[in-house]
Design an enzyme around this catalytic site. Sequence first.
Site, PDB file in Angstrom:
ATOM      1  N   GLY A  33      -0.871   0.183  -1.470  1.00 55.50           N
ATOM      2  CA  GLY A  33      -0.778  -1.263  -1.292  1.00 55.50           C
ATOM      3  C   GLY A  33      -1.816  -1.790  -0.311  1.00 55.50           C
ATOM      4  O   GLY A  33      -2.810  -1.124  -0.037  1.00 55.50           O
TER       5      GLY A  33
ATOM      6  N   LEU B 180      -3.741  -4.262  -1.050  1.00 56.90           N
ATOM      7  CA  LEU B 180      -4.803  -4.101  -2.052  1.00 56.90           C
ATOM      8  C   LEU B 180      -6.052  -4.907  -1.717  1.00 56.90           C
ATOM      9  O   LEU B 180      -5.969  -6.016  -1.185  1.00 56.90           O
ATOM     10  CB  LEU B 180      -4.272  -4.514  -3.427  1.00 56.90           C
ATOM     11  CG  LEU B 180      -3.048  -3.730  -3.916  1.00 56.90           C
ATOM     12  CD1 LEU B 180      -2.609  -4.243  -5.285  1.00 56.90           C
ATOM     13  CD2 LEU B 180      -3.323  -2.228  -3.968  1.00 56.90           C
TER      14      LEU B 180
ATOM     15  N   HIS C  18      -9.324  -1.239  -4.794  1.00 62.59           N
ATOM     16  CA  HIS C  18      -8.170  -0.921  -5.648  1.00 62.59           C
ATOM     17  C   HIS C  18      -8.302  -1.635  -7.006  1.00 62.59           C
ATOM     18  O   HIS C  18      -8.013  -1.063  -8.055  1.00 62.59           O
ATOM     19  CB  HIS C  18      -6.868  -1.398  -4.992  1.00 62.59           C
ATOM     20  CG  HIS C  18      -6.531  -0.725  -3.697  1.00 62.59           C
ATOM     21  ND1 HIS C  18      -6.515  -1.398  -2.495  1.00 62.59           N
ATOM     22  CD2 HIS C  18      -6.171   0.549  -3.409  1.00 62.59           C
ATOM     23  CE1 HIS C  18      -6.156  -0.567  -1.536  1.00 62.59           C
ATOM     24  NE2 HIS C  18      -5.942   0.621  -2.048  1.00 62.59           N
TER      25      HIS C  18
ATOM     26  N   LYS D  62     -14.387   6.739  -2.530  1.00 65.07           N
ATOM     27  CA  LYS D  62     -14.232   6.504  -1.086  1.00 65.07           C
ATOM     28  C   LYS D  62     -13.512   7.670  -0.409  1.00 65.07           C
ATOM     29  O   LYS D  62     -13.868   8.077   0.691  1.00 65.07           O
ATOM     30  CB  LYS D  62     -13.444   5.206  -0.913  1.00 65.07           C
ATOM     31  CG  LYS D  62     -12.728   5.018   0.394  1.00 65.07           C
ATOM     32  CD  LYS D  62     -13.634   4.370   1.380  1.00 65.07           C
ATOM     33  CE  LYS D  62     -13.077   4.253   2.775  1.00 65.07           C
ATOM     34  NZ  LYS D  62     -11.686   4.420   2.968  1.00 65.07           N
TER      35      LYS D  62
END
Length: 305
Positions: A41, A43, A47, A167
Amino acid sequence: MNNIADIKQSTHVIKTIPELRAWRRSKLLQGKSVGFVPTMGALHDGHLSLMKSSMRTTDASIVSIFVNPSQFSPSEDLESYPRTFENDLAAITDLGVDVVFVPSVDEMYPSGITTQLSKQTGAFVEVKGVSEQLEGSIRPHFFRGVATVVTKLLNIVQPERAFFGQKDIQQTVVVKRLVKDLHIDTVIHVVPTVREKNGLAMSSRNWYLSEKVRADASVINAALEAATEKYRSGITTSSELIDLIRNTIATKFNPEDIEYISVSDPISLDDIDSIQPLKGAIISLAIRVPNRFGGSTRLIDNTLL
Ligand code: AMP
């Protein structure tokens, strides 16, 4: 007035495993492929880029939001990790993702879970050989937690494809290995890192940073780019590339706060002294930078050569 074609169906929020399995079964019966994006989350566009990749390559996409306790140590930020569900749901709905899975901790860990390793009971997954170096050397608990939660989620969702960000490059190596060794029938996709305009890799933890530190942190990507240039000019010795990165970062941050800078083999993740052009390498680093709460926040970044 809205054109009927402009009205997007809102994303279906699923909180329990039986409900998720029923949805998954319905996709199987419809002959539809499922793409999966696991997240914690808070975001951001990184994402969303994974979700777009999923939506491009599969018939139905599901995103999970679960802040996974087992990948945090007792001294880390499990309690304060940013939780922004309403905003996250709006972003996911806007994109047109089919389902967001938001399980409780009890649902995911039926035997219970504590961040204290010695008190944990139940089943956990370890991926030996690629979990101990780099991030694992600073956060020894981390990849056991990640591998455990990813295995649980892949068992629950059973997606044809799952999407992870470059990442967290070591995480992609760990996940690919666990999928291979545990015979999980999911193809793992790695999606390029999405960056702020100034080059800073997007991260939920950037939220902890002041504007000034966010601006200064552009030096991290600048240092990786300088090392890439130097490699392209013919320098293949790891120590020379590492020195360049350290000196570049030292123009903005205390070099003692750099936890590691590594040039490693892209498959074994072992440190290498010089790069063989045919094999390539990963340059990765972690640094602690001051945050706006008087403490420090770890930033990680990497580039592939
Ligand atoms: P997290 O919510 O931090 O656990 O991340 C969920 C997924 O998003 C992981 O696969 C990350 O590697 C990926 N991700 C995080 N930041 C970025 C970014 N800046 N660009 C691309 N993917 C990212």
